[in-house]
Design an enzyme around this catalytic site. Structure first.
Site, PDB file in Angstrom:
ATOM      1  N   ARG A 155      -3.104  -7.307  -3.346  1.00  0.00           N
ATOM      2  CA  ARG A 155      -4.523  -7.615  -3.522  1.00  0.00           C
ATOM      3  C   ARG A 155      -5.343  -6.835  -2.524  1.00  0.00           C
ATOM      4  O   ARG A 155      -4.872  -6.577  -1.419  1.00  0.00           O
ATOM      5  CB  ARG A 155      -4.737  -9.085  -3.151  1.00  0.00           C
ATOM      6  CG  ARG A 155      -4.733 -10.050  -4.232  1.00  0.00           C
ATOM      7  CD  ARG A 155      -5.026 -11.425  -3.669  1.00  0.00           C
ATOM      8  NE  ARG A 155      -6.346 -11.856  -4.117  1.00  0.00           N
ATOM      9  CZ  ARG A 155      -6.587 -12.275  -5.344  1.00  0.00           C
ATOM     10  NH1 ARG A 155      -5.610 -12.317  -6.228  1.00  0.00           N
ATOM     11  NH2 ARG A 155      -7.788 -12.645  -5.691  1.00  0.00           N
ATOM     12  N   GLU A 187     -10.377 -13.517 -15.995  1.00  0.00           N
ATOM     13  CA  GLU A 187     -10.818 -14.807 -16.512  1.00  0.00           C
ATOM     14  C   GLU A 187     -12.346 -14.798 -16.407  1.00  0.00           C
ATOM     15  O   GLU A 187     -12.882 -14.565 -15.319  1.00  0.00           O
ATOM     16  CB  GLU A 187     -10.231 -15.931 -15.640  1.00  0.00           C
ATOM     17  CG  GLU A 187     -10.531 -17.293 -16.211  1.00  0.00           C
ATOM     18  CD  GLU A 187      -9.899 -18.440 -15.414  1.00  0.00           C
ATOM     19  OE1 GLU A 187      -9.268 -18.179 -14.369  1.00  0.00           O
ATOM     20  OE2 GLU A 187     -10.070 -19.584 -15.860  1.00  0.00           O
ATOM     21  N   LYS A 236     -13.697 -15.298  -6.584  1.00  0.00           N
ATOM     22  CA  LYS A 236     -14.822 -15.785  -7.393  1.00  0.00           C
ATOM     23  C   LYS A 236     -15.204 -17.202  -6.993  1.00  0.00           C
ATOM     24  O   LYS A 236     -16.380 -17.544  -6.934  1.00  0.00           O
ATOM     25  CB  LYS A 236     -14.438 -15.738  -8.877  1.00  0.00           C
ATOM     26  CG  LYS A 236     -14.411 -14.334  -9.425  1.00  0.00           C
ATOM     27  CD  LYS A 236     -14.010 -14.318 -10.881  1.00  0.00           C
ATOM     28  CE  LYS A 236     -12.511 -14.349 -11.023  1.00  0.00           C
ATOM     29  NZ  LYS A 236     -12.054 -14.156 -12.397  1.00  0.00           N
TER      30      LYS A 236
HETATM   31  P1  ATP Z   1     -10.379 -14.449  -7.937  1.00  0.00           P
HETATM   32  O1  ATP Z   1      -9.454 -14.984  -6.888  1.00  0.00           O
HETATM   33  O2  ATP Z   1     -11.477 -13.630  -7.391  1.00  0.00           O
HETATM   34  O3  ATP Z   1     -10.853 -15.493  -8.889  1.00  0.00           O
HETATM   35  P2  ATP Z   1      -8.458 -13.757  -9.868  1.00  0.00           P
HETATM   36  O4  ATP Z   1      -7.189 -13.046  -9.564  1.00  0.00           O
HETATM   37  O5  ATP Z   1      -8.384 -15.181 -10.198  1.00  0.00           O
HETATM   38  O6  ATP Z   1      -9.480 -13.437  -8.732  1.00  0.00           O
HETATM   39  P3  ATP Z   1      -8.823 -12.735 -12.502  1.00  0.00           P
HETATM   40  O7  ATP Z   1     -10.062 -12.737 -13.294  1.00  0.00           O
HETATM   41  O8  ATP Z   1      -7.722 -13.599 -12.937  1.00  0.00           O
HETATM   42  O9  ATP Z   1      -9.244 -13.036 -11.021  1.00  0.00           O
HETATM   43  O10 ATP Z   1      -8.306 -11.247 -12.252  1.00  0.00           O
HETATM   44  C1  ATP Z   1      -8.203 -10.215 -13.182  1.00  0.00           C
HETATM   45  C2  ATP Z   1      -7.279  -9.166 -12.623  1.00  0.00           C
HETATM   46  O11 ATP Z   1      -7.799  -8.643 -11.404  1.00  0.00           O
HETATM   47  C3  ATP Z   1      -5.914  -9.722 -12.296  1.00  0.00           C
HETATM   48  O12 ATP Z   1      -4.945  -8.843 -12.821  1.00  0.00           O
HETATM   49  C4  ATP Z   1      -5.871  -9.774 -10.798  1.00  0.00           C
HETATM   50  O13 ATP Z   1      -4.573  -9.587 -10.334  1.00  0.00           O
HETATM   51  C5  ATP Z   1      -6.822  -8.652 -10.396  1.00  0.00           C
HETATM   52  N1  ATP Z   1      -7.429  -8.936  -9.100  1.00  0.00           N
HETATM   53  C6  ATP Z   1      -8.170 -10.000  -8.763  1.00  0.00           C
HETATM   54  N2  ATP Z   1      -8.524  -9.970  -7.463  1.00  0.00           N
HETATM   55  C7  ATP Z   1      -7.985  -8.831  -6.962  1.00  0.00           C
HETATM   56  C8  ATP Z   1      -7.975  -8.222  -5.664  1.00  0.00           C
HETATM   57  N3  ATP Z   1      -8.590  -8.784  -4.613  1.00  0.00           N
HETATM   58  N4  ATP Z   1      -7.327  -7.045  -5.519  1.00  0.00           N
HETATM   59  C9  ATP Z   1      -6.715  -6.469  -6.560  1.00  0.00           C
HETATM   60  N5  ATP Z   1      -6.679  -6.985  -7.802  1.00  0.00           N
HETATM   61  C10 ATP Z   1      -7.291  -8.159  -8.014  1.00  0.00           C
HETATM   62 MG    MG Z   2      -8.344 -16.746 -11.317  1.00  0.00          MG
END
Ligand code: ATP
Ligand code: MG
Length: 546
Positions: A262, A35, A272
């Site tokens: 994760r 995102e 983020k």
């Molecule tokens: P954040 O909590 O940092 O906002 P998010 O999961 O909301 O992370 P996205 O932009 O939706 O962030 O993530 C894109 C991809 O990265 C998704 O497939 C998510 O599962 C993966 N991802 C995000 N954070 C991690 C992490 N800490 N370890 C492994 N994969 C991750």
């Molecule tokens: Mg997110």
């Protein structure tokens, strides 16, 4: 087995291998779906490497799909930074870019299809009421009074909803699944919401936007994604993912979702939202602050793409949640820099050392290797003089035999130079050490033996006459707690000394200091300079300590 084989010895690969065995023509396709509401962090790198390395292994493809279903969060600067980071990690020109919004028409049509199959309905309950009616794990849900409206009524309302007839939160489209389901997500989840927000890509075309759950699986299908890899928190969502794809009447290979854990990293925050919070509170300086593990922060710190790749391979892919030891990441960059970085000597926290048995203007040229661990190393010329600097922490005033530091009466070797013995300490009025008087043993430059006794302690030094005044930016963990993500208020666990600025010296040799070149300061750590100056001192930035 090497790291690469070990990395691919995981359950996801086993599933893919089985799928290919059953369907020889299957073209493996993965996606990375961020995102664009922030910069990428090292957790994302774990997911990027998994998706891209799988595509590469099977001669398949990986899409970079921006999830822009929520128009409020998206910013162009985030889109650009995400592309830049993925390219930097080594995947330039190796992906197709798409946006969820590319498929808004198709997603809308699938919503119509579900309504026509009596599998979706328009709900006019308020968001708050929807929550209450949904129940909880101990209390089954209650049907909305709008659940059994006719198909034509629902179609009519949905079209009106799209045409801007209703206010935000007044109405939504829900899947008709099961309000008694054990899974809360399956209790008639919301598929579309009204949002009168301008969208950067679709502009004012839509005032309704699909939810992540509704759009994600459809996009995976439309892009021919075969294996949709996501983190464990989406395990529950898989039921909905499959329900939607099973009910929208599609043919061909139906994508499947698989989960992995994760990445959590000791002393770090990988979210983020929380990183943004730290920026707003001015704890860190933007997304690329070298103290946080965003990709841009690590790049700014001096990490290499290879070190991050090796790290992701080392930690592997499993379903077990863990908090990875920060040393694992640090060792990856150290290994990467060890062989090919130029050595220099520097003294970060200096004290003066005076050699009593040398003349004031004594100067001796010494040739030392730039890469002591390479068979064929180039040399540089440094100069040894009567007065030199050594590191304060290498000297100790105590006279204990168990202390292995340099002290009065002890004999040590100066790196690439002479064996010396400390004789006397001079102090200022406040009692701080001003200088140390030493005796030098002649003809010991090329030896580590004195009277057949091996001198084990070797310390680094910088000549008083041939030095470059330098300022060192040294970083420590931003958080004092190993598990910052478990703390309610992360402001309580901030390390106030996460940036320490010190003034000292580096050697002045016949080698020019080059911008962005990575140096190993002998016995200290890896540093680089951007050739910026602070109070006439050259600034060096700390990548990692030895
Ligand atoms: P954040 O909590 O940092 O906002 P998010 O999961 O909301 O992370 P996205 O932009 O939706 O962030 O993530 C894109 C991809 O990265 C998704 O497939 C998510 O599962 C993966 N991802 C995000 N954070 C991690 C992490 N800490 N370890 C492994 N994969 C991750
Ligand atoms: Mg997110």
């Amino acid at each position: 087995m090497n790291d690469y084989d070990l990395y691919f010895n995981n359950y996801i690969i086993k599933i893919i291998d089985k799928d290919i065995k059953n369907n020889k023509n299957l073209k493996i396709k993965t996606r990375f779906p961020p995102e664009p509401n922030g910069y990428l962090h090292i957790g994302h790198a774990k997911s990027i490497f998994l998706n891209f390395l799988i595509a590469n292994k099977y001669n398949g493809e990986c899409n970079l799909r921006f999830d822009d279903t929520n128009p409020l969060n998206i910013k162009n600067k985030y889109i650009n930074s995400i592309k830049k980071d993925i390219d930097w990690l080594g995947f330039k020109n190796k992906y197709n870019v798409s946006y969820t919004s590319d498929y808004f028409d198709e997603i809308f049509n699938f919503a119509i299809k579900l309504i026509n199959k009596n599998l979706a309905y328009i709900d006019k309950l308020t968001i708050n009421k929807i929550k209450i009616y949904r129940g909880n794990l101990n209390k089954i849900g209650i049907d909305s009074p709008y659940r059994n409206n006719s198909i034509s009524e629902n179609i009519d309302y949905f079209i009106k909803m799209r045409n801007g007839y209703f206010k935000e939160n007044e109405i939504c489209l829900r899947a008709k699944i099961d309000m008694k389901s054990k899974s809360l997500l399956m209790r008639d989840p919301i598929l579309y919401r009204v949002k009168f927000t301008y969208h950067k890509r679709t502009k004012n075309k839509w005032c309704i936007y699909p939810t992540y759950d509704f759009s994600h699986c459809i996009c995976d299908f439309l892009e021919n994604i075969t294996h949709s890899l996501c983190t464990l928190e989406f395990e529950e969502n898989k039921k909905l993912y499959n329900w939607i794809l099973n009910n929208i009447d599609i043919n061909g290979f139906i994508p499947k979702q698989y989960e992995f854990s994760r990445l959590n990293l000791e002393y770090n925050i990988l979210s983020k939202r929380k990183i943004n919070f730290l920026i707003n509170k001015k704890i860190i300086n933007k997304w690329y602050d070298p103290r946080i593990c965003t990709i841009s922060g690590l790049r700014n710190r001096g990490y290499t793409p290879n070190s991050i790749k090796v790290f992701c391979k080392k930690i592997g892919v499993t379903k077990k949640n863990s908090n990875i030891n920060i040393n694992i990441l640090e060792n990856c960059i150290k290994t990467d820099l060890y062989e090919n970085s130029y050595r220099i000597m520097s003294v970060i926290d200096p004290i003066k050392l005076i050699i009593e048995n040398l003349n004031d203007n004594y100067e001796e040229e010494i040739y030392v290797p730039n890469f002591p661990n390479k068979k064929l190393s180039s040399n540089r010329k440094i100069v040894f003089t009567k007065i030199i600097y050594i590191e304060k922490s290498d000297f100790c005033e105590c006279l204990s035999n168990t202390c292995n530091k340099f002290s009065i009466g002890k004999i040590i070797k100066l790196r690439y130079s002479y064996i010396i013995c400390a004789k006397k300490i001079f102090k200022d009025k406040k009692g701080n050490i001003k200088s140390i008087l030493c005796f030098l043993y002649e003809n010991t430059v090329n030896s580590i033996y004195l009277n057949n006794i091996k001198i084990n302690k070797i310390i680094h030094w910088v000549s008083y006459k041939k030095k470059i005044n330098s300022t060192f930016y040294i970083y420590e963990n931003l958080f004092l707690d190993k598990y910052p993500y478990k703390n309610k208020n992360i402001l309580n666990i901030i390390n106030k000394n996460s940036l320490i600025i010190k003034n000292g010296f580096i050697e002045k040799s016949n080698n020019k200091i080059i911008k962005n070149r990575i140096y190993q300061f002998e016995r200290i750590g890896y540093f680089y300079t951007k050739l910026y100056y602070k109070d006439k001192n050259l600034i060096f930035f700390n990548i990692v300590n030895i």
